[in-house]
Each structure stands twice: as structure tokens, then as C-alpha cells.
Scaffold this active site. Structure first.
Site, PDB file in Angstrom:
ATOM      1  NE  ARG A  49     -48.130  15.596  43.529  1.00 49.83           N
ATOM      2  CZ  ARG A  49     -48.282  15.407  44.842  1.00 49.83           C
ATOM      3  NH1 ARG A  49     -49.487  15.182  45.341  1.00 49.83           N
ATOM      4  NH2 ARG A  49     -47.249  15.435  45.648  1.00 49.83           N
ATOM      5  CG  LEU A  83     -44.426  20.731  46.436  1.00 51.12           C
ATOM      6  CD1 LEU A  83     -44.930  20.779  44.996  1.00 51.12           C
ATOM      7  CD2 LEU A  83     -45.315  21.548  47.343  1.00 51.12           C
ATOM      8  CB  SER A  84     -45.357  15.161  50.999  1.00 48.73           C
ATOM      9  OG  SER A  84     -45.108  15.925  52.148  1.00 48.73           O
ATOM     10  CB  ALA A  85     -43.288  11.323  47.815  1.00 53.30           C
TER      11      ALA A  85
END
Length: 416
Positions: A49, A83-85
Site C-alpha cells: 500500500r 487512501l481509504s482505511a
């Protein structure tokens, strides 16, 4: 508009490699209950990520399972992109039920989700990721190149409210929060396809809904809690609001659905300075329970709004909460008080000349929800412009007109 990269003062753990960070994240997601599909687990393991994070971001921040990593900001300080969890990615990918060989459209780029989708669709599938911000698109494109995934992921910069000219998709995953569902999205969704979208149900409330395309009408099959940055571009929604000053000297903001402040709204600083009135529902929850369905039910009632207070005591109590009803110069907000050491009772607190009636109405609304609908999964349906909701509309259905159609919400009555 001036925008800046995310900054953080949190130190990374220098002893953990990217692989170790991924394994720790996966273990935490499994333990939390949001990750159970082996295929989705494999995609988390395959995607580093951090390659999608802004330069200088500590390597472990993208792996904090409950935290979104904000990457772009506007002049007002509000996040425009993130950036989404990982918990959001896990839940939303499960909702989408992506299969190998499918065509998937991602609306709102960021990188990790597009990369995981690429692994799920495999070499015979296609992913199109679109974002309105070229800087976001560019960072996503660069990360995908680093991971060798550009053969199956196309990243484009465009306003996703417009037709993209890329055909029809089996799945559409929206990672920004709209107020309405543009007709173009439905036109690009295959029959029986799934649209996963963090829809704004009311000001201050999102529900991430997995809709199935049923002959042009969308019917929910899954819902999860969560929050995403608002949709930008032609579909942006700026809800009308009124900001007052509470007795603490801090702001109190009423935010309304629709396009304008309701006629007759007359709550004032003077009203906020009056003594509060309480009413109670008898509805009991365990401490630290998320009342998502109750909040949804309250916020779609006539006269409902979000009443945000920097100091909650300005609503009448530091145990008050933001969903509220307004009528003229009076308001009633959600309230709570301890019932036992481990439980609390939900009620209402209000101010204004008609506060006694309005708090009683809100408390009765909570009681009705508790008696008839608590524990029942609400059904969400989207009826595009040109179609009409079913004629059989009972009192348990909220019908909410939106720019591109109508959102209908039904709570089935529980039989006990």
C-alpha cells in the site's frame, strides 16, 4: 485551489518490512471480523500500500486498519482525496463480489483499491479507475506501473458524472461520497451488476450500500458503515446550513437536506441560550454501541437535520448528539443518559418555545423505531428519473427525492 500532500508526525516502525506490515494488517483485519474471503486476503497480501502514499509518508501509516490516509486537501483544510482505511477496502470488496474476468469501474482513484481489483479480476479482466484530480490519477498510475498492473488497469482523469466511453461494467465501486446517483452510472452498470457506493443518506450520515441492478432500479443487498470524502465535480453537493453561536461562544451549525434552508427556520443564538427540555424513549443500548440504523431512521424524518456543535453542551447537554428535528424557533436533538453501569437510554433534548412538543415527538420516534424496526436491516432502493417507487408505500418507507432520482428506504416491521 492550493492543495498539499499529507503530513504526519507519527513515526514508522523501522524494524518492520513491507511484507511484515502487510501480514500484521491482514491478521488485524481477520481478528476484527471484516476479512474472511481468502481471495480478498490474497489481494491484501499482494499489494504494498505504501507505493500509493505521498512521498515522505511513514511506511506503516497506510497499514493502520481503521485510519484513512488523507492525501489531498483544499484551502478550507478539508480532505479532497485519501487512501481509504484497510477496513473500508475489505468491507467494500466483499460487497462488490468481484469475479475473475469481470470489468470493474472504480470512481475515485487512490491506488490500493484499483491494485486489489486488478488481482481479483485477473489477467482476463479489466479495471478502469477514474478521478477528477490529475495529481491523484498520476500517483495512482505511477504506483500501478511500479506493481506491473497497467496491463489490466486504465487510469483516466475525468468527471465521473459524465459517460466515460468505456462500455458497460459488471461492477462499479465508488470511493467518494455522492448525494445522488448520476444516471450515467446506471447506464454503465450491466444488468444484474453491483454498484457499491458510500451514499449520503442525510447531512452527516453515509451508508456504504451494495446495490444490485434490477432492470434499471437499484436494490440494496448489503450495507456497511463508513465515511468517504465527498464527490467533486458536477455531482458535488453543498448542503444548505445556518451557523449560530452557542452559549459557550463556539459555533453551532444546522445543516439541512435539499437545496435551501427550510422556510420558517428561526432558531437563534437567543434560543440556544435558553433552558433545555428533555423527553425519554425507554430505548436502551449497551455502552459503545453504534446506533447506525437509529441515526438513519431519525435523520430521514420530516424536519430532520444535522446539528453540529463544537461544544455539545450548547445543544443542552454534553451527552447530546447531532441528529435533530427543527420546527420554527425550536429544536430537539438526540440525547442519552446512563441507564445502568453498562447501558444507556436514548431520548431527546431541545430548546425553544415549542421544545416540549418537539422533544416528545423525537422521543416517540425513537420509541417507535425501538418497538417496530430495531434489529431489522433497512432496504434501500434507487429509482432513477423516469421511474417511480412502488405504489404500495407504507409508513415504514422514507421517500427522498434527489437530483437524479428517488431514494426509498424501507424498514421491515419485526414480528416478535
Amino acid at each position: 485551489m492550493t492543495q498539499t500532500d499529507a503530513q504526519s508526525g507519527i513515526d514508522a516502525d523501522p524494524t518492520l518490512s513491507s511484507e511484515a506490515l502487510r501480514e500484521r494488517m491482514i491478521a488485524e483485519l481477520i481478528e476484527s471480523g471484516v476479512l474472511s474471503d481468502p481471495k480478498i486476503e490474497a489481494t491484501f497480501r499482494a499489494v504494498p500500500r505504501e507505493v500509493f502514499a505521498p512521498a515522505g509518508t511513514p511506511a506503516d501509516l497506510p497499514y493502520a486498519i481503521h485510519d484513512a490516509l488523507r492525501t489531498r486537501f483544499g484551502d478550507d483544510g478539508k480532505a479532497l482525496s485519501s487512501l481509504s482505511a484497510p477496513t473500508m477496502h475489505a468491507g467494500n470488496l466483499a460487497q462488490a463480489e468481484v469475479q475473475e474476468g469481470q470489468r470493474v469501474l472504480e470512481i475515485g482513484s487512490g491506488g490500493p483499491n484499483a491494485a486489489m481489483l486488478a488481482h481479483l479480476v485477473g489477467p482476463t479482466g479489466t479495471v478502469v479507475s477514474v478521478d477528477i484530480d490529475e495529481d491523484v490519477s498520476s500517483r495512482t498510475r505511477t504506483g500501478l506501473q511500479d506493481l506491473g498492473l497497467t496491463d489490466r488497469v486504465e487510469v483516466i482523469t475525468a468527471d465521473a458524472a459524465e459517460l466515460l466511453g468505456r462500455g458497460v461494467f459488471d461492477r462499479i465501486m465508488v470511493t467518494v461520497s455522492p448525494w445522488s446517483l448520476p444516471q450515467t452510472w446506471i447506464e454503465q452498470l450491466a444488468p444484474d451488476g453491483i454498484l457499491v457506493v458510500p451514499l449520503q443518506i442525510a447531512p452527516g450520515l453515509q451508508r456504504i450500500i451494495g446495490f444490485r441492478n434490477r432492470h434499471g432500479r437499484l436494490v440494496s443487498e448489503s450495507t456497511v458503515p463508513g465515511g468517504f470524502v465527498p464527490l467533486q465535480g458536477a455531482g458535488i453537493f453543498n448542503p444548505p446550513s445556518v451557523q449560530l453561536t452557542g452559549p459557550s461562544g463556539k459555533p453551532v451549525t444546522f445543516t439541512f437536506p435539499g437545496t435551501k434552508v427550510p422556510e420558517g427556520f428561526a432558531v437563534s443564538d437567543d434560543v440556544l441560550a435558553t433552558e433545555p427540555v428533555e423527553a425519554w424513549s425507554g430505548v436502551i443500548y449497551k455502552n459503545r454501541t453504534i446506533w447506525l440504523d437509529l441515526l438513519t431512521y431519525v435523520l430521514v424524518q420530516p424536519g430532520a437535520c444535522a446539528m453540529e456543535a463544537e461544544d455539545p453542551a450548547d445543544r443542552g447537554s454534553d451527552m447530546s448528539f447531532y441528529p435533530a428535528l427543527v420546527d420554527g424557533a425550536s429544536f430537539a436533538a438526540l440525547h442519552r443518559r446512563p441507564a445502568t453501569e453498562t447501558t444507556l437510554e436514548v431520548g431527546a433534548i431541545g430548546k425553544g418555545p415549542d421544545a416540549a412538543r418537539l422533544t416528545r415527538r423525537l422521543a416517540d420516534t425513537i420509541a417507535r423505531y425501538g418497538a417496530d424496526y430495531r434489529g431489522a436491516e433497512p432496504l434501500f432502493q434507487w429509482w432513477p428519473v423516469g421511474t417511480e417507487p412502488d405504489e404500495d408505500v407504507s409508513s415504514s418507507v422514507a421517500v427522498l427525492p434527489r437530483p437524479h432520482g428517488t431514494l426509498a428506504i424501507n424498514w421491515p416491521v419485526l414480528i416478535t
